[in-house]
Design a protein around this motif. Structure first.
Motif, short mmCIF file in Angstrom:
data_model
loop_
_atom_site.label_atom_id
_atom_site.label_comp_id
_atom_site.label_asym_id
_atom_site.label_seq_id
_atom_site.Cartn_x
_atom_site.Cartn_y
_atom_site.Cartn_z
N PRO A 110 3.85 8.73 2.72
CA PRO A 110 3.92 10.02 1.56
C PRO A 110 5.28 10.63 1.63
CG PRO A 110 2.00 10.22 2.96
CD PRO A 110 2.69 9.10 3.57
N GLY A 111 5.72 10.66 0.32
CA GLY A 111 7.09 11.37 0.36
C GLY A 111 8.30 10.46 0.54
N VAL A 112 8.08 9.23 0.92
CA VAL A 112 9.40 8.48 1.21
C VAL A 112 10.19 8.12 -0.01
CG1 VAL A 112 9.75 5.93 1.57
CG2 VAL A 112 8.26 7.20 3.27
N HIS A 113 11.46 8.10 -0.06
CA HIS A 113 12.45 7.71 -1.08
C HIS A 113 13.07 6.37 -0.34
CE1 HIS A 113 12.66 11.77 -3.26
NE2 HIS A 113 11.38 11.73 -2.84
N LEU A 114 13.17 5.54 -1.50
CA LEU A 114 13.76 4.11 -1.19
C LEU A 114 14.81 4.15 -2.10
CD1 LEU A 114 11.08 1.75 -0.10
CD2 LEU A 114 12.56 2.86 1.39
N THR A 119 6.47 10.31 -3.94
CA THR A 119 7.10 9.14 -3.42
C THR A 119 8.11 8.39 -4.44
OG1 THR A 119 5.22 8.79 -1.92
CG2 THR A 119 6.35 6.91 -2.30
N VAL A 120 9.21 8.06 -4.01
CA VAL A 120 10.02 7.56 -5.21
C VAL A 120 10.61 6.17 -4.64
CG1 VAL A 120 12.04 7.99 -6.40
CG2 VAL A 120 10.71 9.78 -5.75
N ILE A 121 10.32 5.15 -5.34
CA ILE A 121 11.02 3.74 -5.27
C ILE A 121 12.00 3.57 -6.15
CG2 ILE A 121 10.39 1.51 -4.78
CD1 ILE A 121 8.87 3.24 -3.17
N GLY A 122 13.18 3.28 -5.98
CA GLY A 122 14.41 3.19 -6.72
C GLY A 122 14.09 1.82 -7.71
N THR A 124 0.84 -1.11 -0.08
CA THR A 124 -0.08 0.00 0.08
C THR A 124 0.78 1.31 -0.01
OG1 THR A 124 -1.95 -1.10 1.09
CG2 THR A 124 -1.70 1.53 1.26
N PHE A 125 0.56 2.35 -0.78
CA PHE A 125 1.20 3.72 -0.82
C PHE A 125 0.15 4.42 -0.46
CE2 PHE A 125 2.84 0.66 -4.11
CZ PHE A 125 4.30 0.95 -3.93
N ILE A 126 0.28 5.32 0.73
CA ILE A 126 -0.38 6.39 1.38
C ILE A 126 0.19 7.36 0.66
CG2 ILE A 126 -1.15 7.60 3.37
CD1 ILE A 126 -1.84 4.58 3.09
N MET A 127 -0.60 8.29 -0.11
CA MET A 127 -0.11 9.55 -0.75
C MET A 127 -0.34 10.73 0.00
SD MET A 127 1.64 7.95 -3.29
CE MET A 127 1.92 9.56 -4.24
N ASN A 128 0.11 11.95 -0.48
CA ASN A 128 0.02 13.21 0.36
C ASN A 128 -1.47 13.56 0.69
OD1 ASN A 128 2.93 14.55 0.46
ND2 ASN A 128 2.73 13.38 -1.48
N GLY A 129 -2.51 13.04 -0.03
CA GLY A 129 -3.66 13.49 0.20
C GLY A 129 -4.42 13.09 1.32
N ALA A 181 8.13 -7.85 5.14
CA ALA A 181 6.59 -8.06 5.27
C ALA A 181 5.88 -7.16 6.24
CB ALA A 181 6.22 -9.37 5.24
N GLN A 182 4.87 -6.49 5.96
CA GLN A 182 3.92 -5.77 7.07
C GLN A 182 4.75 -4.63 7.54
OE1 GLN A 182 1.18 -8.12 9.34
NE2 GLN A 182 1.94 -9.89 8.54
N SER A 183 5.81 -4.18 6.92
CA SER A 183 6.52 -2.90 7.40
C SER A 183 5.81 -1.59 7.30
CB SER A 183 7.96 -3.09 6.83
OG SER A 183 8.70 -4.35 7.52
N VAL A 184 6.02 -0.57 7.86
CA VAL A 184 5.45 0.80 7.59
C VAL A 184 6.69 1.65 7.48
CG1 VAL A 184 3.99 2.55 8.36
CG2 VAL A 184 3.39 0.05 8.88
N VAL A 185 6.83 2.15 6.25
CA VAL A 185 8.20 3.03 5.81
C VAL A 185 7.77 4.15 6.07
CG1 VAL A 185 9.97 3.17 4.34
CG2 VAL A 185 9.02 0.98 4.40
N THR A 186 8.27 4.98 7.02
CA THR A 186 8.09 6.25 7.28
C THR A 186 9.16 7.24 6.92
OG1 THR A 186 8.79 6.12 9.60
CG2 THR A 186 6.45 5.50 9.14
#
Length: 210
Positions: free
Chosen positions: A132-136, A116-119, A75-80, A144-149
């Protein structure tokens, strides 16, 4: 042959739950690289259903690189989905109108809007959530089941809620070399010729790859 065609919607014969997800994307604010796949027996549409709070008027983008592996329920949570924290209330009065239009907080009280940018060559595990706004960085692995903040540098293994660095995948000099090589930008033919070096960690062969 030089691998499956990137335009193939279902690149694995007899296994339709795996999709090259770029071929289903119609949203100009979602940019997905070639060969990135999503694995879900309920169909590729679930990938886009799990991009949440992505409103055109905000203008933020979800950018995903090439050769990424994205597991079911990512899941991707976006800025909205972000509410301003600086006002006395986080409640979005103004979106309801009916006399509440003036309840728009000052712009500086809202979180900054960032893409949000995934390499490239990133693996997102089952039911991971990207905020939102995370860069990997390239080559990251998300458990699995992680929340990347927050952002993580290339070739990090991260897990947990909130996700924390478990360990880097490789030594710094190897990471630097892999970023310099950037094999994901090679032609499919060159990738095919050098597959054994890519999966066999033969850095010297990759440096000298033809």
């Amino acid at each position: 042959m030089h691998g499956p065609q990137p335009t193939s919607k279902h690149p694995m014969e007899g296994f339709p739950q795996v999709s090259f997800i770029k071929n289903y994307c119609s949203n100009p604010n979602v940019i997905i690289g070639d060969y990135t796949y999503y694995d879900d027996p309920n169909g590729p549409e679930r990938f886009f259903e799990n991009i949440l709070y992505h409103f055109d008027f905000i203008g933020d983008k979800l950018i995903i690189g090439k050769y990424c592996a994205i597991a079911r329920k990512t899941t991707f949570i976006m800025n909205g989905g972000s509410h301003g924290l600086g006002a006395f209330s986080t409640y979005p009065f103004f979106i309801f109108g009916s006399g509440w239009e003036e309840g728009v907080p000052e712009k500086h009280l809202f979180p900054d809007v960032q893409d949000t940018v995934i390499g490239n060559d990133v693996w997102l595990g089952y039911n991971a959530t990207i905020m939102p706004g995370v860069h990997l960085g390239h080559g990251c692995v998300v458990g699995a089941q992680s929340v990347v903040t927050k952002d993580f540098s290339p070739y990090s293994i991260v897990a947990g809620n909130p996700a924390k660095l478990i360990r880097p995948r490789f030594q710094n000099d190897v990471v630097d070399a892999l970023l310099q090589i950037s094999w994901w930008n090679w032609s499919p033919e060159k990738v095919t010729r050098n597959l054994k070096a890519i999966v066999g960690c033969d850095l010297d062969a990759l440096v000298n790859a033809q």
